[in-house]
Design a protein around this motif. Structure first.
Motif, short mmCIF file in Angstrom:
data_model
loop_
_atom_site.label_atom_id
_atom_site.label_comp_id
_atom_site.label_asym_id
_atom_site.label_seq_id
_atom_site.Cartn_x
_atom_site.Cartn_y
_atom_site.Cartn_z
N ILE A 151 -30.42 17.19 94.74
CA ILE A 151 -29.58 15.98 94.82
C ILE A 151 -29.28 15.64 96.28
O ILE A 151 -29.39 14.49 96.72
N GLN A 152 -28.97 16.68 97.04
CA GLN A 152 -28.58 16.47 98.44
C GLN A 152 -29.71 15.85 99.26
O GLN A 152 -29.46 15.00 100.11
N PHE A 153 -30.95 16.25 98.98
CA PHE A 153 -32.06 15.79 99.83
C PHE A 153 -32.84 14.64 99.18
O PHE A 153 -34.01 14.42 99.49
N ARG A 162 -40.82 28.78 105.52
CA ARG A 162 -39.59 29.35 106.10
C ARG A 162 -38.33 28.99 105.34
O ARG A 162 -37.28 29.56 105.61
N VAL A 163 -38.41 28.05 104.38
CA VAL A 163 -37.16 27.57 103.78
C VAL A 163 -36.42 28.65 102.97
O VAL A 163 -35.23 28.53 102.74
N PHE A 164 -37.14 29.73 102.60
CA PHE A 164 -36.48 30.80 101.86
C PHE A 164 -35.85 31.85 102.77
O PHE A 164 -35.27 32.82 102.31
N GLY A 186 -37.24 13.26 96.68
CA GLY A 186 -36.48 13.15 97.93
C GLY A 186 -37.30 13.17 99.21
O GLY A 186 -38.49 12.81 99.21
N ILE A 187 -36.68 13.65 100.26
CA ILE A 187 -37.27 13.54 101.60
C ILE A 187 -38.44 14.49 101.83
O ILE A 187 -39.24 14.31 102.74
N GLY A 188 -38.57 15.53 100.98
CA GLY A 188 -39.67 16.48 101.14
C GLY A 188 -39.45 17.41 102.32
O GLY A 188 -38.48 17.30 103.07
N ILE A 189 -40.39 18.34 102.46
CA ILE A 189 -40.29 19.36 103.52
C ILE A 189 -41.59 19.34 104.33
O ILE A 189 -42.67 19.37 103.74
N PRO A 190 -41.50 19.26 105.66
CA PRO A 190 -42.74 19.28 106.47
C PRO A 190 -43.57 20.54 106.18
O PRO A 190 -42.99 21.63 106.03
N PHE A 216 -30.39 31.57 106.57
CA PHE A 216 -29.87 30.68 107.62
C PHE A 216 -30.91 29.68 108.13
O PHE A 216 -30.72 29.09 109.18
N PHE A 217 -32.01 29.52 107.38
CA PHE A 217 -32.99 28.54 107.87
C PHE A 217 -32.70 27.15 107.30
O PHE A 217 -32.45 26.99 106.11
N GLN A 218 -32.73 26.16 108.18
CA GLN A 218 -32.61 24.77 107.75
C GLN A 218 -33.66 23.97 108.50
O GLN A 218 -33.94 24.26 109.66
N VAL A 219 -34.23 22.98 107.80
CA VAL A 219 -35.30 22.21 108.45
C VAL A 219 -34.76 21.49 109.68
O VAL A 219 -35.37 21.46 110.73
N GLY A 232 -25.02 19.05 104.91
CA GLY A 232 -24.20 20.26 105.08
C GLY A 232 -24.98 21.51 104.75
O GLY A 232 -26.20 21.52 104.78
N GLY A 233 -24.26 22.60 104.43
CA GLY A 233 -24.93 23.84 104.03
C GLY A 233 -25.09 24.80 105.17
O GLY A 233 -24.88 24.47 106.34
N MET A 234 -25.50 26.02 104.81
CA MET A 234 -25.64 27.07 105.82
C MET A 234 -27.04 27.67 105.85
O MET A 234 -27.28 28.67 106.52
N GLY A 235 -27.92 27.09 105.08
CA GLY A 235 -29.28 27.65 105.05
C GLY A 235 -29.34 28.95 104.27
O GLY A 235 -30.16 29.83 104.56
N LEU A 236 -28.46 29.08 103.27
CA LEU A 236 -28.43 30.33 102.50
C LEU A 236 -28.86 30.16 101.05
O LEU A 236 -29.34 31.11 100.42
N GLY A 237 -28.72 28.93 100.51
CA GLY A 237 -28.94 28.70 99.08
C GLY A 237 -30.28 29.20 98.58
O GLY A 237 -30.37 29.90 97.57
N LEU A 238 -31.35 28.89 99.31
CA LEU A 238 -32.69 29.27 98.84
C LEU A 238 -32.93 30.76 99.01
O LEU A 238 -33.63 31.37 98.20
N SER A 239 -32.36 31.35 100.07
CA SER A 239 -32.59 32.80 100.24
C SER A 239 -31.84 33.55 99.13
O SER A 239 -32.33 34.56 98.62
#
Ligand code: ADP
Length: 436
Positions: free
Chosen positions: A327-329, A365-367, A355-359, A370-373, A382-389
Motif C-alpha cells: 500500500i505504501q509504495f 538487498r531489500v531483505f 506500485g513504484i517497483g524496485i530497481p 535496515f535496507f531501504q531503496v 517512513g519505515g526503518m528498513g526492517l519489515g522485509l528482513s
C-alpha cells in the motif's frame, strides 16, 4: 680426430643452451610454487635458495621495507644467519640494499670492499666476508616494497647481466607473493571488522528494543486510559499520542523480532492455521488505509481455507509487512492483490501491487536489515528498513522461502512458500534467483 674451433663453439653453445633451459625450468618451478607453496615463508625460502644457486652465489636474502622504522629488515635469509639477521635493521643510507630501494634500480657491486654503499655491519655480525653482490628492487604496482640480493659470486667471478635477469625474475615472483599475503591479510582484517560491526549492530538492536519496551508500554497504557476517561475533551491530542506510541511499539516489536531470530531465541508455536483467514484479517486491518489512499486492496482465495502447520502470529506479521509495504509504495488508483495456491506440498502466497517497483540493482538487498531503496535522510516514505528482513526471518523459521519480482514503475510481487506439513520438512526449493 682433433676437435676444431668450430666444434668447440658448437659444444659451448650447446652447454650454454642447456644451462638456459635448466634455468628456465627452475624458474618455472618457482612460478608454480606461487600457488602451491604452503606459506609465504617457505615460498621465499625457495626464492633465495634458487637465487643463490642459479647465480652461483654463496648467499641470498630478501629485505622488506619497514615503514614505521624507515629502514629495511631481513625477511628471508639462509637458515644459519636467521637469528643474527632477524632483529637487524639495514639503513636506507649507507647500504647497497638501501640504494636499490631508494633508486628502484638494480645494482651490481663487483668489489664490495671498495664500495661505500656496502653496509659492513652485517658482515661483522654474521662473520661473512662480502666481496661482491647483485641486488634488485621488489616492486608492486610501481611501489618498491623490498630488495632481493645475492652475495659473493663463487670462484671470484663477476656478476653478469644474466645473473641480473634471473634475480629480477625471482624478485618479481617474491614481490607478487608478498603482495598476495598483504592483500590476504587486509581481506581477513576487513572481515573481522565487518563481523565486529555486525555484532555491534545486533547488540544495539537488542539493547534498544529491550530498554524501550517497558516505558513505551506504560505510555501507551496510560494514554489509552486517559483517552477513555477524557471523552471528547483533548480527544485529538490523546489520539495522536496513542497513534504515535503504537507506531513506536510496532517499530520496537520489529526490532526485537529481528533480534530474536538472530539470537536463535525465536520459537515456533505451530498449529494448523488457515492462511486464507490470516489474509482476510490482514486485509480488514489495512482496508481503511487503502481506501483513504484510493487503492483497491483485495484477496483472490477461491473460497479455500489453505491450512498449514505454522505459527499464526508470525505468519500474520509477514502478511502485515508485505501488505503494508504494497500500500505504501503504490500510488492512488493502484491495486494490491493477495493470492494463494497449493504447489506440491507447499502453499504459495503472493502479494502483488501496481506500485513504484524496485530497481533491478536493489532487488537482492531489500531483505537485508535496515535496507531501504531510498537513502534514510532523503526518503519520502517512513519505515526503518526492517519489515522485509523480519518477514524473511519468519518464513525461513518455517523452512520456507521468500523472494520478490519487480519492475520499476510497474509494480512488485512478493511471494513466499510455506510447507503445508512443517514437521521434518527440508528447506523449501529455491524458487527465486536471490534465494541462497
Ligand atoms: P520499510 O519498513 O522501511 O519499508 P522494508 O524492509 O519493509 O522496510 O522494505 C525495505 C525497502 O524495500 C523499502 O524501504 C522499499 O524501498 C522497498 N520495498 C519494499 N516493499 C516494496 C514494494 N511493495 N514496492 C516497492 N518497494 C518496496
Amino acid at each position: 680426430m682433433p676437435i676444431v674451433l668450430s666444434d668447440w663453439c658448437c659444444i659451448i653453445h650447446a652447454m650454454l643452451s642447456n644451462e638456459r633451459i635448466d634455468h628456465l625450468e627452475r624458474l618455472l618451478e618457482v612460478v608454480r610454487g606461487l600457488t602451491t607453496a604452503p606459506d609465504l615463508e617457505s615460498f621465499l625460502q625457495t626464492v633465495i635458495s634458487e637465487a643463490s644457486e642459479m647465480t652461483d652465489s654463496e648467499l641470498a636474502s630478501i629485505l622488506e621495507y619497514d615503514k614505521a622504522a624507515d629502514e629495511l629488515r631481513f625477511l628471508s635469509m639462509q637458515w644459519f644467519d636467521r637469528d643474527l639477521l632477524r632483529p637487524m635493521g639495514v639503513p636506507l643510507d649507507g647500504s647497497a640494499a638501501g640504494w636499490v630501494y631508494r633508486k628502484g634500480q638494480p645494482l651490481i657491486i663487483q668489489d664490495a670492499k671498495m664500495d661505500q654503499r656496502h653496509f659492513k655491519t652485517v658482515d661483522r655480525v654474521t662473520r661473512h666476508d662480502t666481496h661482491s653482490l647483485v641486488a634488485v628492487p621488489l616492486i608492486v604496482r610501481g611501489e618498491v616494497i623490498g630488495v632481493l640480493e645475492a652475495l659473493n659470486k663463487k670462484d671470484d667471478a663477476h656478476y653478469t647481466e644474466e645473473d641480473l635477469t634471473i634475480l629480477e625474475t625471482l624478485g618479481a615472483l617474491a614481490a607478487q607473493a608478498m603482495q598476495n599475503i598483504a592483500l590476504d591479510r587486509k581481506v581477513r582484517a576487513a572481515r573481522i571488522e565487518l563481523a565486529d560491526l555486525e555484532r555491534l549492530k545486533s547488540d544495539f538492536v537488542a539493547i534498544t528494543s529491550h530498554e524501550l519496551r517497558t516505558p513505551l508500554g506504560l505510555i501507551l497504557g496510560h494514554a489509552t486510559f486517559l483517552r477513555e476517561l477524557a471523552g471528547n475533551e483533548f480527544a485529538d491530542q490523546l489520539d495522536t499520542i496513542v497513534r504515535n506510541a503504537t507506531r513506536l511499539k510496532d517499530i520496537v516489536e520489529n526490532l526485537s523480532d529481528v533480534d530474536n531470530f538472530q539470537s536463535g531465541a525465536a520459537r515456533l508455536r505451530s498449529n494448523k492455521v488457515s492462511l486464507a483467514k490470516i489474509a482476510e484479517d490482514t486485509i480488514l486491518t489495512f482496508q481503511d488505509e487503502a481506501k483513504a489512499r484510493d487503492i483497491t486492496l483485495k484477496a483472490e482465495l477461491n473460497d479455500a481455507s489453505f491450512f498449514v502447520d505454522a505459527d499464526g502470529v508470525k505468519i500474520s506479521i509477514v502478511f502485515s509487512n508485505l501488505v503494508k509495504n504494497a500500500i505504501q509504495f503504490t500510488d492512488p488508483g493502484g491495486q494490491v492483490t493477495v493470492k494463494m495456491e497449493e504447489d506440491s506440498g507447499y502453499m504459495k502466497v503472493s502479494v502483488s501491487d501496481t506500485g513504484i517497483g524496485i530497481p533491478a540493482r536493489e532487488m537482492s538487498r531489500v531483505f537485508e536489515r535496515f535496507f531501504q531503496v531510498e537513502a534514510h535522510l532523503t526518503r519520502r516514505y517512513g519505515g526503518m528498513g526492517l519489515g522485509l528482513s523480519v518477514a524473511k526471518s519468519m518464513i525461513e523459521l518455517h523452512n520456507g522461502r521468500i523472494w520478490v519480482e519487480s519492475e520499476e514503475g510497474k509494480g512488485s510481487t512478493f511471494t513466499f512458500l510455506l510447507p503445508i506439513d512443517n514437521a521434518g520438512k527440508p528447506a523449501a526449493p529455491s524458487a527465486s534467483p536471490f534465494a541462497e
